[in-house]
Write a protein that holds these residues in place. Structure first.
Motif, mmCIF file in Angstrom:
data_model
loop_
_atom_site.group_PDB
_atom_site.id
_atom_site.type_symbol
_atom_site.label_atom_id
_atom_site.label_comp_id
_atom_site.label_asym_id
_atom_site.label_seq_id
_atom_site.Cartn_x
_atom_site.Cartn_y
_atom_site.Cartn_z
ATOM 1 N N VAL A 1 28.677 -25.102 -5.976
ATOM 2 C CA VAL A 1 28.646 -23.849 -5.227
ATOM 3 C C VAL A 1 27.368 -23.831 -4.399
ATOM 4 O O VAL A 1 26.301 -24.224 -4.865
ATOM 5 N N VAL A 2 27.517 -23.375 -3.155
ATOM 6 C CA VAL A 2 26.427 -23.330 -2.196
ATOM 7 C C VAL A 2 26.168 -21.867 -1.841
ATOM 8 O O VAL A 2 27.116 -21.108 -1.608
ATOM 9 N N VAL A 3 24.900 -21.476 -1.810
ATOM 10 C CA VAL A 3 24.536 -20.126 -1.367
ATOM 11 C C VAL A 3 23.412 -20.224 -0.352
ATOM 12 O O VAL A 3 22.655 -21.196 -0.326
ATOM 13 N N GLU A 4 23.311 -19.180 0.461
ATOM 14 C CA GLU A 4 22.279 -19.146 1.499
ATOM 15 C C GLU A 4 21.770 -17.715 1.667
ATOM 16 O O GLU A 4 21.882 -17.122 2.730
ATOM 17 N N PRO A 5 21.165 -17.165 0.585
ATOM 18 C CA PRO A 5 20.645 -15.807 0.691
ATOM 19 C C PRO A 5 19.378 -15.749 1.552
ATOM 20 O O PRO A 5 18.667 -16.749 1.709
ATOM 21 N N ASP A 6 19.119 -14.577 2.069
ATOM 22 C CA ASP A 6 17.903 -14.322 2.837
ATOM 23 C C ASP A 6 16.687 -14.727 1.993
ATOM 24 O O ASP A 6 16.640 -14.444 0.793
ATOM 25 N N VAL A 7 15.724 -15.381 2.613
ATOM 26 C CA VAL A 7 14.540 -15.832 1.870
ATOM 27 C C VAL A 7 13.785 -14.656 1.244
ATOM 28 O O VAL A 7 13.089 -14.838 0.248
ATOM 29 N N ARG A 8 13.930 -13.457 1.800
ATOM 30 C CA ARG A 8 13.217 -12.283 1.282
ATOM 31 C C ARG A 8 13.918 -11.642 0.086
ATOM 32 O O ARG A 8 13.348 -10.774 -0.570
ATOM 33 N N ASN A 9 15.141 -12.070 -0.223
ATOM 34 C CA ASN A 9 15.924 -11.443 -1.286
ATOM 35 C C ASN A 9 15.573 -12.053 -2.651
ATOM 36 O O ASN A 9 16.343 -12.784 -3.254
ATOM 37 N N THR A 10 14.375 -11.723 -3.124
ATOM 38 C CA THR A 10 13.872 -12.327 -4.356
ATOM 39 C C THR A 10 14.718 -11.957 -5.568
ATOM 40 O O THR A 10 14.823 -12.747 -6.508
ATOM 41 N N ALA A 11 15.339 -10.788 -5.567
ATOM 42 C CA ALA A 11 16.181 -10.390 -6.702
ATOM 43 C C ALA A 11 17.362 -11.342 -6.848
ATOM 44 O O ALA A 11 17.684 -11.781 -7.953
ATOM 45 N N VAL A 12 18.011 -11.684 -5.738
ATOM 46 C CA VAL A 12 19.162 -12.586 -5.836
ATOM 47 C C VAL A 12 18.712 -14.024 -6.123
ATOM 48 O O VAL A 12 19.418 -14.763 -6.802
ATOM 49 N N HIS A 13 17.524 -14.395 -5.678
ATOM 50 C CA HIS A 13 17.017 -15.735 -6.018
ATOM 51 C C HIS A 13 16.885 -15.870 -7.536
ATOM 52 O O HIS A 13 17.254 -16.905 -8.108
ATOM 53 N N ALA A 14 16.372 -14.824 -8.186
ATOM 54 C CA ALA A 14 16.223 -14.855 -9.643
ATOM 55 C C ALA A 14 17.593 -14.913 -10.326
ATOM 56 O O ALA A 14 17.769 -15.656 -11.300
ATOM 57 N N LEU A 15 18.557 -14.157 -9.833
ATOM 58 C CA LEU A 15 19.908 -14.202 -10.393
ATOM 59 C C LEU A 15 20.525 -15.582 -10.204
ATOM 60 O O LEU A 15 21.150 -16.125 -11.120
ATOM 61 N N ASN A 16 20.359 -16.136 -9.002
ATOM 62 C CA ASN A 16 20.900 -17.469 -8.736
ATOM 63 C C ASN A 16 20.309 -18.491 -9.706
ATOM 64 O O ASN A 16 21.025 -19.312 -10.279
ATOM 65 N N GLU A 17 19.017 -18.428 -9.900
ATOM 66 C CA GLU A 17 18.359 -19.362 -10.825
ATOM 67 C C GLU A 17 18.900 -19.189 -12.247
ATOM 68 O O GLU A 17 19.118 -20.164 -12.964
ATOM 69 N N ALA A 18 19.165 -17.952 -12.637
ATOM 70 C CA ALA A 18 19.644 -17.672 -13.998
ATOM 71 C C ALA A 18 21.008 -18.300 -14.276
ATOM 72 O O ALA A 18 21.328 -18.577 -15.431
ATOM 73 N N VAL A 19 21.803 -18.532 -13.226
ATOM 74 C CA VAL A 19 23.122 -19.151 -13.441
ATOM 75 C C VAL A 19 23.137 -20.629 -13.046
ATOM 76 O O VAL A 19 24.201 -21.245 -13.020
ATOM 77 N N GLY A 20 21.962 -21.200 -12.735
ATOM 78 C CA GLY A 20 21.881 -22.637 -12.532
ATOM 79 C C GLY A 20 21.619 -23.130 -11.122
ATOM 80 O O GLY A 20 21.549 -24.340 -10.897
ATOM 81 N N PHE A 21 21.467 -22.224 -10.157
ATOM 82 C CA PHE A 21 21.198 -22.682 -8.793
ATOM 83 C C PHE A 21 19.819 -23.302 -8.682
ATOM 84 O O PHE A 21 18.857 -22.839 -9.307
ATOM 85 N N VAL A 22 19.740 -24.344 -7.866
ATOM 86 C CA VAL A 22 18.476 -25.009 -7.570
ATOM 87 C C VAL A 22 18.265 -24.916 -6.059
ATOM 88 O O VAL A 22 19.099 -25.389 -5.277
ATOM 89 N N PRO A 23 17.155 -24.282 -5.626
ATOM 90 C CA PRO A 23 16.878 -24.209 -4.190
ATOM 91 C C PRO A 23 16.611 -25.598 -3.616
ATOM 92 O O PRO A 23 15.964 -26.425 -4.265
ATOM 93 N N GLU A 24 17.143 -25.836 -2.410
ATOM 94 C CA GLU A 24 16.870 -27.113 -1.752
ATOM 95 C C GLU A 24 15.835 -26.949 -0.643
ATOM 96 O O GLU A 24 14.846 -27.646 -0.609
ATOM 97 N N ARG A 25 16.108 -25.998 0.268
ATOM 98 C CA ARG A 25 15.160 -25.795 1.370
ATOM 99 C C ARG A 25 15.523 -24.516 2.122
ATOM 100 O O ARG A 25 16.606 -23.988 1.979
ATOM 101 N N GLU A 26 14.583 -24.075 2.947
ATOM 102 C CA GLU A 26 14.851 -22.947 3.839
ATOM 103 C C GLU A 26 15.569 -23.477 5.070
ATOM 104 O O GLU A 26 15.270 -24.580 5.546
ATOM 105 N N ILE A 27 16.520 -22.692 5.549
ATOM 106 C CA ILE A 27 17.236 -23.037 6.778
ATOM 107 C C ILE A 27 17.242 -21.816 7.687
ATOM 108 O O ILE A 27 17.146 -20.674 7.216
ATOM 109 N N GLN A 28 17.343 -22.057 8.973
ATOM 110 C CA GLN A 28 17.412 -20.963 9.936
ATOM 111 C C GLN A 28 18.865 -20.776 10.369
ATOM 112 O O GLN A 28 19.445 -21.663 10.973
ATOM 113 N N LYS A 29 19.430 -19.629 10.009
ATOM 114 C CA LYS A 29 20.766 -19.260 10.463
ATOM 115 C C LYS A 29 20.588 -18.324 11.653
ATOM 116 O O LYS A 29 19.501 -17.786 11.860
ATOM 117 N N PRO A 30 21.633 -18.090 12.429
ATOM 118 C CA PRO A 30 21.473 -17.187 13.577
ATOM 119 C C PRO A 30 20.971 -15.795 13.190
ATOM 120 O O PRO A 30 20.191 -15.195 13.915
#
Length: 181
Positions: free
Chosen positions: A130-159
């Motif tokens: 599963v791939v996610v691309e939340p806003d870099v400022r959304n620290t709450a969802v980053h913590a949730l993502n980590e809790a279910v096993g997500f590993v950040p790869e890098r920041e990307i610029q979307k439109p």
């Protein structure tokens, strides 16, 4: 139903029947990262009609006791959202989720939702990651993502935002949650 009953079912979004409900969710101040704060009802209906007609993008309501409590979207990142921003692999599935706003939050509810969303995605044997691309400022969802096993790869610029590209395999999900995938 008790607060500890975190059993969810999924139903496809009906853009017209669920439009008012979704509008109230996506325009709520707590949904600022959904980027639809100023959307009119017609805008929400149109957006979800486009998703309903798209073979690479699907929207589902998550229900608890028959009551809609969250929205999830599944998309093929090779064709939507992340096209050209990373090298999609066979078996990749993109995901978004939004928990309905409430005046009476239940401790652990959002974590139960993302766990259910991930388990639902991995019910499809074709989904390997599963791939996610939340806003870099959304620290709450980053913590949730980590809790279910997500590993950040890098920041990307979307439109529309700077996003944190993250991945979660079946094995990472199971290791993080002890939920078989």
């Amino acid at each position: 139903m008790t607060d500890t009953d975190m059993t969810f079912t999924f139903r496809p979004v009906d853009p017209l029947a669920h439009g008012e409900l979704l509008h109230s969710w996506v325009t709520h101040p707590k949904a600022s990262f959904w980027m639809m704060q100023d959307a009119k009802l017609e805008d929400v209906e149109r957006a979800y009609m486009e998703i309903a007609a798209d073979e690479h993008h699907h929207a589902l309501l998550g229900l608890r006791g028959g009551v809609p409590v969250f929205l999830m979207e599944k998309y093929d990142p090779a064709h939507r959202e992340l096209t050209g921003l990373y090298e999609a692999q066979p078996g990749d599935a993109g995901m978004h989720f939004l928990v309905a706003p409430t005046d009476t939050p239940v401790h652990g509810f959002t974590r139960a939702v993302i766990t259910a969303v991930m388990a639902h995605l991995f019910e499809d044997p074709e989904v390997k990651r599963v791939v996610v691309e939340p806003d870099v400022r959304n620290t709450a969802v980053h913590a949730l993502n980590e809790a279910v096993g997500f590993v950040p790869e890098r920041e990307i610029q979307k439109p529309e935002k700077k996003a944190l590209l993250s991945f979660c395999t079946r094995e990472q999900f199971t290791a993080a949650t002890r939920v078989a995938a």
